[in-house]
Design an enzyme around this catalytic site. Structure first.
Site, PDB file in Angstrom:
ATOM      1  N   SER A  39      23.063  14.824 -46.237  1.00 57.28           N
ATOM      2  CA  SER A  39      23.750  15.672 -47.162  1.00 57.28           C
ATOM      3  C   SER A  39      24.876  16.330 -46.834  1.00 57.28           C
ATOM      4  O   SER A  39      25.525  17.194 -47.509  1.00 57.28           O
ATOM      5  CB  SER A  39      22.458  16.964 -47.222  1.00 57.28           C
ATOM      6  OG  SER A  39      22.203  17.279 -46.100  1.00 57.28           O
ATOM      7  N   THR A  40      25.335  16.092 -45.521  1.00 56.29           N
ATOM      8  CA  THR A  40      26.715  16.496 -45.019  1.00 56.29           C
ATOM      9  C   THR A  40      27.783  15.380 -45.177  1.00 56.29           C
ATOM     10  O   THR A  40      28.886  15.598 -45.576  1.00 56.29           O
ATOM     11  CB  THR A  40      26.719  16.969 -43.637  1.00 56.29           C
ATOM     12  OG1 THR A  40      25.713  17.933 -43.282  1.00 56.29           O
ATOM     13  CG2 THR A  40      28.089  17.851 -43.461  1.00 56.29           C
ATOM     14  N   GLY A  98      27.413  13.229 -40.321  1.00 55.38           N
ATOM     15  CA  GLY A  98      26.764  14.512 -39.947  1.00 55.38           C
ATOM     16  C   GLY A  98      26.092  14.184 -38.670  1.00 55.38           C
ATOM     17  O   GLY A  98      26.275  13.307 -37.981  1.00 55.38           O
ATOM     18  N   ASP A 100      22.076  15.927 -36.452  1.00 59.59           N
ATOM     19  CA  ASP A 100      20.978  17.048 -36.644  1.00 59.59           C
ATOM     20  C   ASP A 100      21.390  17.888 -35.360  1.00 59.59           C
ATOM     21  O   ASP A 100      20.871  19.093 -35.734  1.00 59.59           O
ATOM     22  CB  ASP A 100      19.910  16.154 -36.370  1.00 59.59           C
ATOM     23  CG  ASP A 100      19.708  15.117 -37.405  1.00 59.59           C
ATOM     24  OD1 ASP A 100      19.553  15.516 -38.655  1.00 59.59           O
ATOM     25  OD2 ASP A 100      19.566  13.776 -37.374  1.00 59.59           O
ATOM     26  N   GLY A 112      18.013  12.008 -38.459  1.00 60.30           N
ATOM     27  CA  GLY A 112      17.240  12.795 -39.279  1.00 60.30           C
ATOM     28  C   GLY A 112      16.964  11.891 -40.509  1.00 60.30           C
ATOM     29  O   GLY A 112      15.871  11.963 -41.180  1.00 60.30           O
ATOM     30  N   GLY A 113      17.989  11.403 -40.960  1.00 60.42           N
ATOM     31  CA  GLY A 113      17.747  10.428 -42.200  1.00 60.42           C
ATOM     32  C   GLY A 113      17.297   9.056 -42.220  1.00 60.42           C
ATOM     33  O   GLY A 113      17.547   8.013 -42.890  1.00 60.42           O
ATOM     34  N   GLU A 119      24.347   3.960 -37.992  1.00 58.09           N
ATOM     35  CA  GLU A 119      25.299   5.100 -37.585  1.00 58.09           C
ATOM     36  C   GLU A 119      25.819   4.578 -36.270  1.00 58.09           C
ATOM     37  O   GLU A 119      27.133   4.734 -36.010  1.00 58.09           O
ATOM     38  CB  GLU A 119      24.751   6.014 -37.648  1.00 58.09           C
ATOM     39  CG  GLU A 119      24.133   6.705 -39.097  1.00 58.09           C
ATOM     40  CD  GLU A 119      23.497   7.801 -39.119  1.00 58.09           C
ATOM     41  OE1 GLU A 119      23.514   8.637 -40.465  1.00 58.09           O
ATOM     42  OE2 GLU A 119      22.856   8.458 -38.342  1.00 58.09           O
TER      43      GLU A 119
END
Ligand code: 5RP
Length: 246
Positions: A39-40, A98, A100, A112-113, A119
């Site tokens: 979400s970032t 982003g 965590d 977290g996702g 990544e």
């Protein structure tokens, strides 16, 4: 002035980071850009698309770190490739994502996702890693508040859990939301979330750099969410509406 919510801070830092990187000439036309998940990262992807559409940037080639990000790129018209595409050739100029948790040395926990495998592949193969986050992500010790995700081959779930417990972790299989049973990652694997207790003095002796390698040595582990081998530039949005670089 009222304080920004967490979601407003995420949007602020996503938009500001893209603009600052362009201003500092760290994000240029023709670059190969890794795009993170969450979400970032999504507001940063949106801002990147705006700066392509307003003519500031051209010839950007993106590599997405998840289905979420590749769908967003497709929706926004950002050309998206894989790290293996001829156009990319296994190396990126920059990656933006982003996190965590971020400690004082800019070591990270990500995943977290449940996207930390791609990544890490994308971001460890980028010339520059840029991390964007709201201030709630800053911590003293990694892994004592937000659980460290460890992606495992399904058949290795129990032996890997036992090995992680020997390393002092409390382990929990990540459960799906609106799906019965465990989360299945974009790579078809499962996630064990690990948390470590602080000692009686309230500190942690966990060494994230050593632990990144030790956990990856366990047979059946695909990748863990410690990111310690690539020193990022970090942009942090604060509740007061400022964005700090560290
Ligand atoms: C996904 C990630 C994300 O970057 C991390 O979970 C932060 O997410 P958000 O920006 O939604 O708080 O590592 O695997």
């Amino acid at each position: 002035m009222s304080e920004l919510t967490q979601s407003e801070q995420k949007k602020l830092v996503g938009f500001s980071a893209i603009d600052l990187l362009i201003d500092k000439k760290l994000l240029l036309s023709g670059m190969k850009v890794g795009l993170g998940t969450g979400s970032t990262a999504m507001p940063a992807v949106q801002r990147l698309a705006q700066r392509i559409n307003d003519g500031t940037l051209s010839g950007i080639k993106a590599v997405a770190t998840s289905f979420q990000t590749s769908i967003m790129c497709e929706d926004l018209g950002i050309p998206v490739y894989t790290l293996n595409s001829r156009e990319i050739g296994g190396q990126l100029d920059i990656a933006i994502d982003g996190a965590d948790e971020i400690d004082e040395k800019n070591n990270l926990i990500k995943g977290g996702g449940a996207a930390h495998v791609k990544e890490k592949i994308v971001e460890y193969n980028a010339g520059l890693l840029v991390i964007i986050a709201d201030e709630s992500k800053l911590v003293k010790d990694l892994g004592t508040q937000f659980p460290l995700p460890v992606e495992v081959i399904a058949d290795a779930r129990v032996p890997v859990t036992l090995a992680l417990e020997k390393l002092g972790a409390q382990c929990m299989l990540r459960e799906g939301v609106r799906k019965a049973g465990p989360v299945i990652t974009d790579n078809g694997n499962q996630i064990i979330d690990c948390i470590w207790q602080r000692n009686s003095e309230g500190t942690s002796s966990l060494d994230p750099a050593a632990m990144e390698d030790i956990i990856n040595d366990i047979t059946g582990v695909v990748e863990n969410g410690f990111f310690t081998k690539k020193r990022p530039i970090v942009f942090i949005a604060h509740k007061n509406g400022t964005v700090e670089q560290r």
